[in-house]
Design a protein around this motif. Structure first.
Motif, PDB file in Angstrom:
ATOM      1  N   LEU A   1      55.587  60.258  63.714  1.00 56.61           N
ATOM      2  CA  LEU A   1      55.497  59.120  64.629  1.00 56.61           C
ATOM      3  C   LEU A   1      56.598  58.082  64.379  1.00 56.61           C
ATOM      4  O   LEU A   1      57.257  57.636  65.335  1.00 56.61           O
ATOM      5  CB  LEU A   1      54.115  58.477  64.524  1.00 56.61           C
ATOM      6  CG  LEU A   1      52.949  59.302  65.084  1.00 56.61           C
ATOM      7  CD1 LEU A   1      51.633  58.559  64.906  1.00 56.61           C
ATOM      8  CD2 LEU A   1      53.179  59.624  66.560  1.00 56.61           C
ATOM      9  N   PRO A   2      56.853  57.668  63.119  1.00 56.72           N
ATOM     10  CA  PRO A   2      57.977  56.732  62.913  1.00 56.72           C
ATOM     11  C   PRO A   2      59.332  57.319  63.309  1.00 56.72           C
ATOM     12  O   PRO A   2      60.187  56.594  63.822  1.00 56.72           O
ATOM     13  CB  PRO A   2      57.923  56.447  61.403  1.00 56.72           C
ATOM     14  CG  PRO A   2      56.510  56.713  61.023  1.00 56.72           C
ATOM     15  CD  PRO A   2      56.085  57.857  61.885  1.00 56.72           C
ATOM     16  N   LEU A   3      59.512  58.637  63.082  1.00 57.44           N
ATOM     17  CA  LEU A   3      60.775  59.250  63.458  1.00 57.44           C
ATOM     18  C   LEU A   3      60.962  59.232  64.969  1.00 57.44           C
ATOM     19  O   LEU A   3      62.043  58.917  65.481  1.00 57.44           O
ATOM     20  CB  LEU A   3      60.824  60.692  62.936  1.00 57.44           C
ATOM     21  CG  LEU A   3      62.133  61.448  63.148  1.00 57.44           C
ATOM     22  CD1 LEU A   3      63.270  60.771  62.398  1.00 57.44           C
ATOM     23  CD2 LEU A   3      61.989  62.898  62.685  1.00 57.44           C
TER      24      LEU A   3
ATOM     25  N   SER B   1      68.400  51.303  64.277  1.00 59.79           N
ATOM     26  CA  SER B   1      67.899  52.675  64.379  1.00 59.79           C
ATOM     27  C   SER B   1      69.040  53.658  64.621  1.00 59.79           C
ATOM     28  O   SER B   1      69.043  54.771  64.073  1.00 59.79           O
ATOM     29  CB  SER B   1      66.866  52.769  65.506  1.00 59.79           C
ATOM     30  OG  SER B   1      65.778  51.907  65.274  1.00 59.79           O
TER      31      SER B   1
ATOM     32  N   PHE C   1      59.523  57.118  67.064  1.00 57.77           N
ATOM     33  CA  PHE C   1      59.711  55.728  67.482  1.00 57.77           C
ATOM     34  C   PHE C   1      61.129  55.244  67.180  1.00 57.77           C
ATOM     35  O   PHE C   1      61.734  54.512  67.974  1.00 57.77           O
ATOM     36  CB  PHE C   1      58.684  54.843  66.785  1.00 57.77           C
ATOM     37  CG  PHE C   1      58.656  53.430  67.272  1.00 57.77           C
ATOM     38  CD1 PHE C   1      58.369  53.138  68.590  1.00 57.77           C
ATOM     39  CD2 PHE C   1      58.927  52.367  66.410  1.00 57.77           C
ATOM     40  CE1 PHE C   1      58.347  51.831  69.048  1.00 57.77           C
ATOM     41  CE2 PHE C   1      58.910  51.067  66.852  1.00 57.77           C
ATOM     42  CZ  PHE C   1      58.613  50.783  68.180  1.00 57.77           C
ATOM     43  N   ALA C   2      61.663  55.656  66.024  1.00 52.22           N
ATOM     44  CA  ALA C   2      63.041  55.277  65.685  1.00 52.22           C
ATOM     45  C   ALA C   2      64.036  55.899  66.659  1.00 52.22           C
ATOM     46  O   ALA C   2      65.033  55.269  67.036  1.00 52.22           O
ATOM     47  CB  ALA C   2      63.361  55.704  64.260  1.00 52.22           C
TER      48      ALA C   2
ATOM     49  N   TRP D   1      66.993  45.896  66.657  1.00 57.81           N
ATOM     50  CA  TRP D   1      66.385  47.104  66.129  1.00 57.81           C
ATOM     51  C   TRP D   1      67.023  48.358  66.703  1.00 57.81           C
ATOM     52  O   TRP D   1      66.987  49.420  66.081  1.00 57.81           O
ATOM     53  CB  TRP D   1      64.881  47.088  66.409  1.00 57.81           C
ATOM     54  CG  TRP D   1      64.145  46.133  65.535  1.00 57.81           C
ATOM     55  CD1 TRP D   1      64.058  44.780  65.684  1.00 57.81           C
ATOM     56  CD2 TRP D   1      63.406  46.451  64.361  1.00 57.81           C
ATOM     57  NE1 TRP D   1      63.315  44.220  64.670  1.00 57.81           N
ATOM     58  CE2 TRP D   1      62.891  45.235  63.846  1.00 57.81           C
ATOM     59  CE3 TRP D   1      63.119  47.632  63.696  1.00 57.81           C
ATOM     60  CZ2 TRP D   1      62.115  45.173  62.700  1.00 57.81           C
ATOM     61  CZ3 TRP D   1      62.332  47.576  62.555  1.00 57.81           C
ATOM     62  CH2 TRP D   1      61.845  46.358  62.066  1.00 57.81           C
TER      63      TRP D   1
ATOM     64  N   PHE E   1      52.991  59.036  59.061  1.00 56.64           N
ATOM     65  CA  PHE E   1      54.042  58.348  58.310  1.00 56.64           C
ATOM     66  C   PHE E   1      55.419  58.988  58.434  1.00 56.64           C
ATOM     67  O   PHE E   1      56.379  58.446  57.883  1.00 56.64           O
ATOM     68  CB  PHE E   1      53.652  58.271  56.828  1.00 56.64           C
ATOM     69  CG  PHE E   1      52.450  57.427  56.573  1.00 56.64           C
ATOM     70  CD1 PHE E   1      52.544  56.041  56.577  1.00 56.64           C
ATOM     71  CD2 PHE E   1      51.217  58.003  56.355  1.00 56.64           C
ATOM     72  CE1 PHE E   1      51.430  55.258  56.344  1.00 56.64           C
ATOM     73  CE2 PHE E   1      50.094  57.229  56.116  1.00 56.64           C
ATOM     74  CZ  PHE E   1      50.198  55.851  56.125  1.00 56.64           C
TER      75      PHE E   1
END
Length: 323
Positions: A58-60, A295, A62-63, A291, A55
């Motif tokens: 990985l999101p960081l 980002s 991907f961003a 997106w 959480f």
């Protein structure tokens, strides 16, 4: 008691004890035991590390990938790398991100901090002198547990030309004000609501800080003949510095990231008068399907939040050293 053993016997016994202890210590702290302890520690940390990996990390990542790509938010195979074009586009000539969006974000956060900090200090010091302090703290904390949608809609109706606020102004002989329709008053009007809604948490922190100040300081000041204003500026505020620092940083971070109240009350309007960075990110991603730009704006906001937080910490620490 007199030691009747021979010196040689005593030295031999000490040598035996000193030889045994390191062996036992090596058994307990040897390489194999240390590896076992490390494995057990990581086993207990595994759920937390997995949570942060899924959480946060990985999101960081991907961003970060999206901030240097062009993507409409559908197929992962459609991600098109564009380098730093998204970042340069945010600050290009004609872009509204720096002005007024980022400017509105900073003004919104600064206004919220100023009003919430001043109001919470005043209310906390007043509550500290009253009876039934728990009741008063609960009443001021109620807006925190109320949904943002409810708070925003109630204040939106209060700001209407026929609402409560304009009714009070008319009763005082003043004209009505288009609080949310006028670009000059829309952002300050939302700032007032955000500061009012965040008073409860700040009051709880400051009342706890007031309780930690020793009463002997106030007794000594009373013996010296110090007045209430002098006691407040010379004793209360300096000793409340840690609590004030916490409130200031948390309120500023909340203000920089807020957009729910704005989207309920003004939807960023009129024009871009109340548009902030978080709302612009939401629009770019979910309304326009860009997106990459969203980002990139998120990382710019992250840098702003980091710099502002470090500056606040430096200012408060320097004031603490000077005092």
């Amino acid at each position: 008691m007199v030691n009747t053993l021979a010196p040689e016997t005593t030295e031999r016994a000490r040598g035996v004890r000193s030889a045994r202890l390191p062996v036992e210590d090596r058994r307990r702290t040897g390489p194999r035991a240390r590896r076992r302890q490390v494995a057990v520690a990581y086993l207990f940390l595994a759920p937390t590390l997995l949570f942060f990996a899924v959480f946060l990390i990985l999101p960081l990542g991907f961003a970060l990938l999206l901030s240097m790509s062009r993507w409409a938010g559908f197929e992962l195979g459609d991600i098109d790398p564009v380098g730093l074009d998204n970042f340069t586009g945010l600050f290009a000539k004609g872009s509204t991100f720096l002005t007024p969006i980022l400017t509105n974000t900073l003004l919104f956060a600064l206004g919220t901090v100023a009003l919430a900090l001043a109001g919470s200090v005043l209310v906390a010091t007043s509550i500290d002198k009253l009876r039934f302090q728990g009741l008063w703290r609960t009443l001021y904390f109620l807006p925190i547990v109320t949904t943002v949608v409810a708070v925003g809609n109630v204040w939106k109706y209060m700001y209407e030309p026929g609402g409560l606020v304009n009714g009070v102004l008319n009763a005082l002989g003043l004209g009505s004000v288009a609080f949310l329709q006028d670009p000059d008053t829309a952002l300050p009007s939302v700032v007032v609501v955000q500061a009012w809604a965040s008073l409860g948490s700040a009051i709880l922190v400051l009342t706890a800080g007031l309780k930690s100040i020793p009463e002997s300081y106030y007794e000594a000041a009373a013996l010296d003949g110090a007045g209430p204003v002098t006691v407040f500026w010379r004793i209360t505020l300096p000793l409340l510095r840690p609590s004030l620092l916490f409130v200031c940083i948390t309120q500023f971070l909340t203000g920089l990231q807020s957009f729910a109240l704005i989207i309920v009350m003004t939807k960023g309007g009129p024009g871009d008068a109340t548009n902030v960075a978080a709302l612009e990110m939401y629009r770019q991603a979910f309304s326009y399907g860009d997106w990459g730009a969203a980002s990139a704006a998120a990382f710019v906001l992250f840098v702003v939040v980091l710099v502002v937080t470090l500056v606040q910490l430096w200012i408060f620490r320097r004031k603490g050293e000077d005092s």
